[in-house]
Scaffold this motif. Structure first.
Motif, PDB file in Angstrom:
ATOM      1  N   MET A 188     173.139  20.791  29.066  1.00  0.00           N
ATOM      2  CA  MET A 188     173.675  19.565  29.682  1.00  0.00           C
ATOM      3  C   MET A 188     173.333  19.509  31.167  1.00  0.00           C
ATOM      4  SD  MET A 188     177.407  19.353  27.811  1.00  0.00           S
ATOM      5  CE  MET A 188     177.962  17.999  28.827  1.00  0.00           C
ATOM      6  N   ILE A 189     173.467  20.657  31.841  1.00  0.00           N
ATOM      7  CA  ILE A 189     173.126  20.715  33.270  1.00  0.00           C
ATOM      8  C   ILE A 189     171.646  20.434  33.464  1.00  0.00           C
ATOM      9  CG2 ILE A 189     172.926  22.250  35.278  1.00  0.00           C
ATOM     10  CD1 ILE A 189     175.448  23.709  34.205  1.00  0.00           C
ATOM     11  N   PHE A 190     170.803  21.048  32.620  1.00  0.00           N
ATOM     12  CA  PHE A 190     169.356  20.863  32.757  1.00  0.00           C
ATOM     13  C   PHE A 190     168.958  19.409  32.534  1.00  0.00           C
ATOM     14  CE2 PHE A 190     165.044  20.821  30.934  1.00  0.00           C
ATOM     15  CZ  PHE A 190     164.360  21.313  32.020  1.00  0.00           C
ATOM     16  N   LYS A 191     169.541  18.765  31.538  1.00  0.00           N
ATOM     17  CA  LYS A 191     169.225  17.349  31.283  1.00  0.00           C
ATOM     18  C   LYS A 191     169.627  16.481  32.479  1.00  0.00           C
ATOM     19  CE  LYS A 191     171.183  16.988  27.131  1.00  0.00           C
ATOM     20  NZ  LYS A 191     171.553  16.419  25.807  1.00  0.00           N
ATOM     21  N   GLU A 192     170.756  16.817  33.099  1.00  0.00           N
ATOM     22  CA  GLU A 192     171.198  16.067  34.278  1.00  0.00           C
ATOM     23  C   GLU A 192     170.265  16.317  35.458  1.00  0.00           C
ATOM     24  OE1 GLU A 192     173.165  13.368  36.435  1.00  0.00           O
ATOM     25  OE2 GLU A 192     173.474  13.768  34.299  1.00  0.00           O
ATOM     26  N   ILE A 193     169.802  17.557  35.603  1.00  0.00           N
ATOM     27  CA  ILE A 193     168.840  17.875  36.662  1.00  0.00           C
ATOM     28  C   ILE A 193     167.591  17.017  36.514  1.00  0.00           C
ATOM     29  CG2 ILE A 193     167.244  19.663  37.500  1.00  0.00           C
ATOM     30  CD1 ILE A 193     169.496  21.722  36.818  1.00  0.00           C
ATOM     31  N   MET A 194     167.081  16.903  35.287  1.00  0.00           N
ATOM     32  CA  MET A 194     165.870  16.113  35.061  1.00  0.00           C
ATOM     33  C   MET A 194     166.090  14.639  35.367  1.00  0.00           C
ATOM     34  SD  MET A 194     163.541  17.587  32.043  1.00  0.00           S
ATOM     35  CE  MET A 194     164.657  17.259  30.714  1.00  0.00           C
ATOM     36  N   THR A 195     167.230  14.119  34.953  1.00  0.00           N
ATOM     37  CA  THR A 195     167.548  12.714  35.234  1.00  0.00           C
ATOM     38  C   THR A 195     167.608  12.460  36.731  1.00  0.00           C
ATOM     39  OG1 THR A 195     168.809  12.549  33.167  1.00  0.00           O
ATOM     40  CG2 THR A 195     169.233  10.872  34.843  1.00  0.00           C
ATOM     41  N   GLN A 196     168.259  13.378  37.461  1.00  0.00           N
ATOM     42  CA  GLN A 196     168.377  13.240  38.915  1.00  0.00           C
ATOM     43  C   GLN A 196     167.023  13.366  39.599  1.00  0.00           C
ATOM     44  OE1 GLN A 196     171.177  12.677  40.773  1.00  0.00           O
ATOM     45  NE2 GLN A 196     172.727  12.805  39.172  1.00  0.00           N
ATOM     46  N   LEU A 197     166.180  14.295  39.118  1.00  0.00           N
ATOM     47  CA  LEU A 197     164.843  14.467  39.693  1.00  0.00           C
ATOM     48  C   LEU A 197     164.003  13.207  39.513  1.00  0.00           C
ATOM     49  CD1 LEU A 197     164.019  18.117  38.536  1.00  0.00           C
ATOM     50  CD2 LEU A 197     164.302  17.363  40.904  1.00  0.00           C
ATOM     51  N   ALA A 198     164.058  12.636  38.316  1.00  0.00           N
ATOM     52  CA  ALA A 198     163.303  11.408  38.056  1.00  0.00           C
ATOM     53  C   ALA A 198     163.802  10.269  38.941  1.00  0.00           C
ATOM     54  CB  ALA A 198     163.407  11.024  36.576  1.00  0.00           C
ATOM     55  N   ALA A 199     165.125  10.208  39.150  1.00  0.00           N
ATOM     56  CA  ALA A 199     165.694   9.175  40.020  1.00  0.00           C
ATOM     57  C   ALA A 199     165.212   9.346  41.464  1.00  0.00           C
ATOM     58  CB  ALA A 199     167.223   9.225  39.966  1.00  0.00           C
ATOM     59  N   GLN A 200     164.882  10.586  41.844  1.00  0.00           N
ATOM     60  CA  GLN A 200     164.351  10.865  43.183  1.00  0.00           C
ATOM     61  C   GLN A 200     162.843  10.643  43.257  1.00  0.00           C
ATOM     62  OE1 GLN A 200     166.103  11.703  45.939  1.00  0.00           O
ATOM     63  NE2 GLN A 200     168.023  11.526  44.812  1.00  0.00           N
ATOM     64  N   ILE A 214     162.263  19.968  19.888  1.00  0.00           N
ATOM     65  CA  ILE A 214     163.649  19.536  19.658  1.00  0.00           C
ATOM     66  C   ILE A 214     163.700  18.031  19.900  1.00  0.00           C
ATOM     67  CG2 ILE A 214     166.083  19.912  20.217  1.00  0.00           C
ATOM     68  CD1 ILE A 214     165.259  22.654  21.365  1.00  0.00           C
ATOM     69  N   MET A 215     163.519  17.272  18.827  1.00  0.00           N
ATOM     70  CA  MET A 215     163.292  15.830  18.947  1.00  0.00           C
ATOM     71  C   MET A 215     164.473  15.060  19.525  1.00  0.00           C
ATOM     72  SD  MET A 215     160.202  15.079  18.026  1.00  0.00           S
ATOM     73  CE  MET A 215     159.481  16.623  18.552  1.00  0.00           C
ATOM     74  N   ASP A 216     165.706  15.470  19.197  1.00  0.00           N
ATOM     75  CA  ASP A 216     166.843  14.692  19.689  1.00  0.00           C
ATOM     76  C   ASP A 216     166.961  14.776  21.205  1.00  0.00           C
ATOM     77  OD1 ASP A 216     167.561  17.369  19.440  1.00  0.00           O
ATOM     78  OD2 ASP A 216     169.692  16.932  19.198  1.00  0.00           O
ATOM     79  N   VAL A 217     166.601  15.951  21.785  1.00  0.00           N
ATOM     80  CA  VAL A 217     166.628  16.089  23.246  1.00  0.00           C
ATOM     81  C   VAL A 217     165.525  15.239  23.865  1.00  0.00           C
ATOM     82  CG1 VAL A 217     166.410  17.681  25.191  1.00  0.00           C
ATOM     83  CG2 VAL A 217     167.641  18.397  23.140  1.00  0.00           C
ATOM     84  N   VAL A 218     164.314  15.305  23.296  1.00  0.00           N
ATOM     85  CA  VAL A 218     163.199  14.489  23.794  1.00  0.00           C
ATOM     86  C   VAL A 218     163.578  13.014  23.773  1.00  0.00           C
ATOM     87  CG1 VAL A 218     160.807  13.789  23.384  1.00  0.00           C
ATOM     88  CG2 VAL A 218     161.456  16.163  23.057  1.00  0.00           C
ATOM     89  N   GLU A 219     164.192  12.580  22.677  1.00  0.00           N
ATOM     90  CA  GLU A 219     164.573  11.171  22.527  1.00  0.00           C
ATOM     91  C   GLU A 219     165.571  10.744  23.596  1.00  0.00           C
ATOM     92  OE1 GLU A 219     166.639   8.280  19.125  1.00  0.00           O
ATOM     93  OE2 GLU A 219     165.643  10.140  18.526  1.00  0.00           O
ATOM     94  N   LYS A 220     166.520  11.624  23.928  1.00  0.00           N
ATOM     95  CA  LYS A 220     167.581  11.260  24.869  1.00  0.00           C
ATOM     96  C   LYS A 220     167.119  11.242  26.322  1.00  0.00           C
ATOM     97  CE  LYS A 220     171.360  12.895  21.947  1.00  0.00           C
ATOM     98  NZ  LYS A 220     172.266  14.024  21.647  1.00  0.00           N
ATOM     99  N   ILE A 221     166.191  12.129  26.681  1.00  0.00           N
ATOM    100  CA  ILE A 221     165.874  12.263  28.107  1.00  0.00           C
ATOM    101  C   ILE A 221     164.634  11.496  28.542  1.00  0.00           C
ATOM    102  CG2 ILE A 221     166.946  14.548  28.233  1.00  0.00           C
ATOM    103  CD1 ILE A 221     163.911  15.532  28.457  1.00  0.00           C
ATOM    104  N   SER A 222     163.758  11.147  27.596  1.00  0.00           N
ATOM    105  CA  SER A 222     162.445  10.608  27.968  1.00  0.00           C
ATOM    106  C   SER A 222     162.496   9.110  28.251  1.00  0.00           C
ATOM    107  CB  SER A 222     161.424  10.872  26.859  1.00  0.00           C
ATOM    108  OG  SER A 222     161.336  12.240  26.561  1.00  0.00           O
ATOM    109  N   SER A 223     161.816   8.700  29.320  1.00  0.00           N
ATOM    110  CA  SER A 223     161.654   7.269  29.574  1.00  0.00           C
ATOM    111  C   SER A 223     160.449   6.725  28.803  1.00  0.00           C
ATOM    112  CB  SER A 223     161.472   7.005  31.073  1.00  0.00           C
ATOM    113  OG  SER A 223     160.364   7.726  31.587  1.00  0.00           O
ATOM    114  N   ARG A 224     159.583   7.641  28.368  1.00  0.00           N
ATOM    115  CA  ARG A 224     158.378   7.265  27.623  1.00  0.00           C
ATOM    116  C   ARG A 224     157.957   8.460  26.771  1.00  0.00           C
ATOM    117  NH1 ARG A 224     152.823   6.405  30.959  1.00  0.00           N
ATOM    118  NH2 ARG A 224     151.307   6.400  29.239  1.00  0.00           N
ATOM    119  N   ILE A 225     157.500   8.188  25.565  1.00  0.00           N
ATOM    120  CA  ILE A 225     157.106   9.257  24.646  1.00  0.00           C
ATOM    121  C   ILE A 225     155.640   9.100  24.285  1.00  0.00           C
ATOM    122  CG2 ILE A 225     157.435  10.174  22.303  1.00  0.00           C
ATOM    123  CD1 ILE A 225     160.456   9.259  22.733  1.00  0.00           C
ATOM    124  N   ILE A 226     154.895  10.201  24.400  1.00  0.00           N
ATOM    125  CA  ILE A 226     153.489  10.234  24.009  1.00  0.00           C
ATOM    126  C   ILE A 226     153.355  11.269  22.909  1.00  0.00           C
ATOM    127  CG2 ILE A 226     151.115  10.731  24.740  1.00  0.00           C
ATOM    128  CD1 ILE A 226     151.923   9.831  27.568  1.00  0.00           C
TER     129      ILE A 226
END
Length: 260
Positions: free
Chosen positions: A173-185, A195-207
């Protein structure tokens, strides 16, 4: 014309007669979190290693931060952070020694590297092992150390390959929040995982890469619209890669387990 952080044009790579990448072209803007997925052997790691300068002898054009990496082989790497799927750590070093060493490699002063490393380890719940040898670390502690080492120099572009392996639920949970905050910066992130469910939740775009080619590229909503049968990323993944035997294989596996 908008400048891309990452720009690949007709990227090809072969090992002998085996083609691993077959004309991959993609363009990534600042602040995107790219879920970079595909079956084993699809070419994901090879793509990332080419961008990192680890793999050479490719065809096509690779530009990072607007510069062709064939012409700028060193400077662009200062702006990159990387967590590989499998990494060797210096077991005889302490967390303090390892992180300050990495920090100094990237131009941080020893004092700043120590300050940042100590505080980041505290926040990640492993501050008590800062001066302990890495040999004594658990798998989760080692993974946290790798994540911290990739971020210590405040990179603009991050490559994470299965970064949450070994992390407990709270740390994920902390790591996912770190990534969200980094992208916002404005940081740009390539996130590769099975792990598809994590990829689905955090990604703004999927390739999605399959057999060395891009099989899908878009937001999860766009991919769901294109692939009507897929209500989740896992289902879309299976549909696009042609894998629909998991139930039959699972049933056969269990039947053999139960034989006496």
């Amino acid at each position: 014309m908008e400048e891309y952080i990452v720009s690949l044009n007709d990227l090809k790579k072969s090992y002998g007669s085996k083609s691993v990448l077959d004309g991959v072209s993609l363009h990534v803007k600042k602040g995107e979190i790219i879920g970079y997925i595909g079956p084993n052997g699809a070419g994901k790691s090879t793509t990332i290693k080419i961008m990192l300068g680890i793999e050479s002898n490719y065809q096509g054009e690779v530009k990072l931060f607007g510069q062709d990496i064939a012409e700028d082989s060193i400077e662009y790497k200062r702006k990159i952070g990387y967590v590989p799927e499998i990494a060797d750590l210096y077991d005889n070093l302490t967390g303090f020694e390892y992180l300050t060493f990495i920090g100094e490699l990237y131009g941080l002063t020893p004092q700043l590297a120590d300050y940042k490393a100590k505080n980041l380890m505290e926040l990640f719940g492993i501050g008590e092992v800062y001066h302990s040898r890495i040999a004594s670390y658990s798998k989760g502690m080692r993974q946290k150390l790798l994540i911290i080492s990739s971020l210590l120099h405040n990179p603009e572009l991050l490559f994470f390959d299965e970064p949450i392996n070994g992390l407990d639920a709270n740390s994920v949970m902390i790591f996912k929040e770190i990534m969200t905050q980094l992208a916002a910066q404005g940081k740009t992130i390539f996130y590769s995982s099975h792990i598809m469910d994590v990829v689905e939740k955090i990604s703004s775009r999927i390739i999605l890469l399959n057999n060395g080619k891009i099989a899908a590229d878009g937001t999860i909503e766009e991919l769901k619209q294109i692939n009507q049968e897929g209500s989740s990323l896992e289902q879309i993944f299976n549909e696009l890669t042609g894998f629909n035997e998991h139930q039959a294989i699972g049933a056969k596996f269990v039947s053999i387990v139960e034989e006496m």
